[in-house]
Scaffold this motif. Structure first.
Motif, PDB file in Angstrom:
ATOM      1  N   ALA A 263      -8.314  41.558  28.379  1.00  0.00           N
ATOM      2  CA  ALA A 263      -8.530  42.750  29.221  1.00  0.00           C
ATOM      3  C   ALA A 263      -7.331  43.686  29.119  1.00  0.00           C
ATOM      4  O   ALA A 263      -7.486  44.905  29.029  1.00  0.00           O
ATOM      5  CB  ALA A 263      -8.775  42.339  30.667  1.00  0.00           C
ATOM      6  N   ALA A 264      -6.116  43.123  29.097  1.00  0.00           N
ATOM      7  CA  ALA A 264      -4.906  43.955  29.036  1.00  0.00           C
ATOM      8  C   ALA A 264      -4.787  44.653  27.676  1.00  0.00           C
ATOM      9  O   ALA A 264      -4.486  45.850  27.606  1.00  0.00           O
ATOM     10  CB  ALA A 264      -3.676  43.098  29.301  1.00  0.00           C
ATOM     11  N   ALA A 265      -5.050  43.902  26.591  1.00  0.00           N
ATOM     12  CA  ALA A 265      -4.957  44.501  25.252  1.00  0.00           C
ATOM     13  C   ALA A 265      -5.969  45.636  25.114  1.00  0.00           C
ATOM     14  O   ALA A 265      -5.642  46.727  24.635  1.00  0.00           O
ATOM     15  CB  ALA A 265      -5.202  43.427  24.185  1.00  0.00           C
ATOM     16  N   LEU A 266      -7.210  45.375  25.554  1.00  0.00           N
ATOM     17  CA  LEU A 266      -8.254  46.397  25.422  1.00  0.00           C
ATOM     18  C   LEU A 266      -7.982  47.597  26.336  1.00  0.00           C
ATOM     19  O   LEU A 266      -8.227  48.739  25.945  1.00  0.00           O
ATOM     20  CB  LEU A 266      -9.631  45.792  25.723  1.00  0.00           C
ATOM     21  N   ALA A 267      -7.453  47.341  27.537  1.00  0.00           N
ATOM     22  CA  ALA A 267      -7.143  48.445  28.467  1.00  0.00           C
ATOM     23  C   ALA A 267      -6.117  49.377  27.820  1.00  0.00           C
ATOM     24  O   ALA A 267      -6.242  50.596  27.877  1.00  0.00           O
ATOM     25  CB  ALA A 267      -6.626  47.907  29.789  1.00  0.00           C
ATOM     26  N   GLU A 268      -5.126  48.800  27.176  1.00  0.00           N
ATOM     27  CA  GLU A 268      -4.123  49.636  26.496  1.00  0.00           C
ATOM     28  C   GLU A 268      -4.760  50.410  25.347  1.00  0.00           C
ATOM     29  O   GLU A 268      -4.487  51.590  25.155  1.00  0.00           O
ATOM     30  CB  GLU A 268      -2.982  48.761  25.961  1.00  0.00           C
TER      31      GLU A 268
ATOM     32  N   GLU B 178     -14.476  52.644  25.855  1.00  0.00           N
ATOM     33  CA  GLU B 178     -14.684  51.473  26.708  1.00  0.00           C
ATOM     34  C   GLU B 178     -15.881  50.645  26.204  1.00  0.00           C
ATOM     35  O   GLU B 178     -15.842  49.417  26.220  1.00  0.00           O
ATOM     36  CB  GLU B 178     -14.901  51.934  28.150  1.00  0.00           C
ATOM     37  N   ALA B 179     -16.917  51.333  25.731  1.00  0.00           N
ATOM     38  CA  ALA B 179     -18.092  50.615  25.216  1.00  0.00           C
ATOM     39  C   ALA B 179     -17.717  49.800  23.978  1.00  0.00           C
ATOM     40  O   ALA B 179     -18.115  48.641  23.832  1.00  0.00           O
ATOM     41  CB  ALA B 179     -19.206  51.605  24.889  1.00  0.00           C
ATOM     42  N   GLN B 180     -16.928  50.410  23.101  1.00  0.00           N
ATOM     43  CA  GLN B 180     -16.487  49.664  21.902  1.00  0.00           C
ATOM     44  C   GLN B 180     -15.623  48.475  22.294  1.00  0.00           C
ATOM     45  O   GLN B 180     -15.726  47.398  21.716  1.00  0.00           O
ATOM     46  CB  GLN B 180     -15.678  50.591  20.974  1.00  0.00           C
ATOM     47  N   ALA B 181     -14.769  48.672  23.291  1.00  0.00           N
ATOM     48  CA  ALA B 181     -13.875  47.597  23.734  1.00  0.00           C
ATOM     49  C   ALA B 181     -14.684  46.390  24.219  1.00  0.00           C
ATOM     50  O   ALA B 181     -14.358  45.241  23.893  1.00  0.00           O
ATOM     51  CB  ALA B 181     -12.959  48.107  24.834  1.00  0.00           C
ATOM     52  N   LEU B 182     -15.745  46.671  24.972  1.00  0.00           N
ATOM     53  CA  LEU B 182     -16.547  45.543  25.488  1.00  0.00           C
ATOM     54  C   LEU B 182     -17.270  44.821  24.350  1.00  0.00           C
ATOM     55  O   LEU B 182     -17.432  43.599  24.379  1.00  0.00           O
ATOM     56  CB  LEU B 182     -17.534  46.029  26.549  1.00  0.00           C
ATOM     57  N   GLN B 183     -17.637  45.576  23.359  1.00  0.00           N
ATOM     58  CA  GLN B 183     -18.260  44.962  22.186  1.00  0.00           C
ATOM     59  C   GLN B 183     -17.265  44.036  21.467  1.00  0.00           C
ATOM     60  O   GLN B 183     -17.618  42.927  21.057  1.00  0.00           O
ATOM     61  CB  GLN B 183     -18.697  46.068  21.234  1.00  0.00           C
ATOM     62  N   LEU B 184     -16.027  44.501  21.359  1.00  0.00           N
ATOM     63  CA  LEU B 184     -14.989  43.670  20.738  1.00  0.00           C
ATOM     64  C   LEU B 184     -14.763  42.401  21.549  1.00  0.00           C
ATOM     65  O   LEU B 184     -14.557  41.319  20.993  1.00  0.00           O
ATOM     66  CB  LEU B 184     -13.668  44.449  20.613  1.00  0.00           C
ATOM     67  N   ALA B 185     -14.821  42.534  22.879  1.00  0.00           N
ATOM     68  CA  ALA B 185     -14.623  41.373  23.754  1.00  0.00           C
ATOM     69  C   ALA B 185     -15.734  40.339  23.527  1.00  0.00           C
ATOM     70  O   ALA B 185     -15.468  39.135  23.418  1.00  0.00           O
ATOM     71  CB  ALA B 185     -14.591  41.812  25.214  1.00  0.00           C
ATOM     72  N   HIS B 186     -16.972  40.815  23.442  1.00  0.00           N
ATOM     73  CA  HIS B 186     -18.105  39.903  23.160  1.00  0.00           C
ATOM     74  C   HIS B 186     -17.900  39.212  21.813  1.00  0.00           C
ATOM     75  O   HIS B 186     -18.167  38.020  21.675  1.00  0.00           O
ATOM     76  CB  HIS B 186     -19.426  40.678  23.155  1.00  0.00           C
TER      77      HIS B 186
END
Ligand code: ZN
Length: 446
Positions: A408-413, A422-430
């Motif tokens: 969450a911290a890496a993606l938030a940065e 933000e949508a791409q970040a959540l995809q990366l998290a999945h």
């Protein structure tokens, strides 16, 4: 409005448009003041992603099948020691631990509680740990599967190192006190495979030996094994030469019936067998997991086991059909190692990294991975019954909490600095927590 004003307005609007699109397109070097807010927004969404744990050793401390080898004493990094205060939080979260310290007196409560739950829950004991952490399925990288692990939740990854040590191992065992512990355990593993395949002694010829290996792989796959695992870096250098079959065959002929092979002979034989195993991994669609980080014990040779020493194998087009998973991501060389994932069939697993590193540090490593080959990285805990208080249960917890918060911290940065939406970040998290690993075992895991 006269023409002049219209022109000027249009010109102004155009400049604004250009500037704003630059602002959108150009990543910034520092996160903005919104980074904490973005983190707060991402974390609960990340917690809802069901996890696939790509590398773990679930089991009880008294179960010798948790691994094919044993941990030599000493050398535990700070966070892995039983003095880690985070373990109190783990015990509270998983077992409702009522105390604020882990004094021997209080720790007894925890041991007692686990024993009760183990008895009452039986086969669902470890499944309920997964439920509490939102882990959908976990790899069980174990010598053999345990009847107390539900096969719907735990998938087997078996060890293949022992095929590299079929001869008289006196000299290998004497190399140092760690080998003294490790090599006899490899011999034990080797005899279990022999027993499984109904082989009472080494096959008389080399072709027979290779077909014994193949039969074991095929049978393990039939018994639910989804991948093969090497922890070979603990026992010999991670660089493998490319001997001919004739060379390996001559050594087999010489030593199958006894005699102590000299180190150079043994290594040549092993180089061939290692390559045979990974080639079979390609043919059978059995991904190959390789321990690629530093290791425990006083005699683990870091320069000999450096992940980069595998580069000749990973970039060899003859193995383009083999899926390689670099377990522990080459830590502490993870920044270089991620570039091995440029090869289309090579993947990085972050297990152990997020247990040894605190989230502040792991965040930096994970961010670099996410910024390089995000579709080639997978999550694992390397949970293991490390000691009385840091059991497999607590190490599942530690790995999951660390990875989620660091992610969450890496993606938030990355969002705040304009690198991804933000949508791409959540995809990366999945991808990292579930999808990338699951795609490697079609129809076998979910
Ligand atoms: Zn492991």
């Amino acid at each position: 409005m006269n023409l002049m004003i219209v022109r000027r307005t249009l010109c102004y609007l155009f400049t604004l448009y250009v500037l704003s699109s630059i602002a959108l397109a150009q990543a910034r070097p520092l996160p903005g003041p919104d980074v904490q807010q973005i983190y707060n927004r991402l974390l609960p969404q990340i917690e809802k992603i069901p996890i696939f744990d790509h590398h773990a050793h679930p089991g009880f401390a008294d179960d010798p099948d948790v691994d094919a080898m044993a941990a030599p004493p000493g050398s535990a990094a700070l966070r892995e020691r039983d003095t880690n205060p985070e373990l109190i939080a783990a015990a509270k979260s998983l077992f409702g631990y009522p105390y604020d310290d882990l004094s021997p007196e209080h720790a007894k409560w925890l041991i007692q509680k686990k024993a009760e739950l183990k008895k009452a829950q039986g086969v669902s004991y470890f499944s309920s740990i997964l439920d509490k952490l939102n882990i959908e399925q976990s790899v069980a990288n174990r010598a053999m599967m345990a009847d107390y692990l539900d096969p719907k939740r735990f998938v087997w990854v078996f060890f293949v190192d022992s095929f590299l040590w079929p001869f008289n191992n006196e000299q290998e065992t004497e190399r140092n006190p760690d080998q003294n512990v490790f090599i006899p355990l490899q011999e034990k593993m080797f005899h279990r495979w022999m027993q499984q395949e109904g082989v009472s002694k080494l096959p008389p010829d080399f072709a027979g030996y290779l077909s014994f290996i193949t039969r074991t792989l095929e049978d393990n796959q039939k018994r639910g094994g989804i991948a093969m695992k090497f922890e070979v870096a603990y026992f010999r250098p991670l660089h493998f030469d490319d001997p001919t079959r004739e060379q390996a065959e001559a050594i087999y002929k010489k030593h199958a019936n006894g005699g102590v092979p000299v180190t150079a002979e043994y290594r040549t034989f092993q180089d061939y067998i290692f390559r045979y195993l990974i080639q079979e991994g390609g043919r059978l669609r059995l991904p190959v997991h390789v321990h690629s980080a530093v290791g425990i014990g006083d005699y683990f040779n870091i320069s000999d086991s450096n992940i980069m020493r595998l580069e000749n194998i990973l970039r060899d087009p003859r193995y383009a059909n083999v899926t390689f998973v670099m377990i522990h991501g080459g830590y502490p060389l993870e920044r270089e190692a991620i570039w091995l994932a440029a090869v289309k069939n090579v993947y990085m697993d972050s297990s152990l990294m997020e247990i040894i590193m605190y989230p502040s540090e792991f965040k930096a490593s994970l961010k670099q991975w996410l910024e390089t080959f995000p579709d080639k990285i997978t999550f694992g805990t390397d949970c293991f019954p490390y000691n009385e208080v840091l059991g497999a249960e607590e190490s599942y917890w530690l790995g999951v909490q660390s990875a989620r918060t660091a992610l969450a911290a890496a993606l938030a940065e990355m969002i705040s600095m304009g690198e991804v939406t933000e949508a791409q970040a959540l995809q990366l998290a999945h991808g990292y927590l579930h999808d990338n690993a699951v795609a490697l075992y079609p129809g076998k895991v979910h």
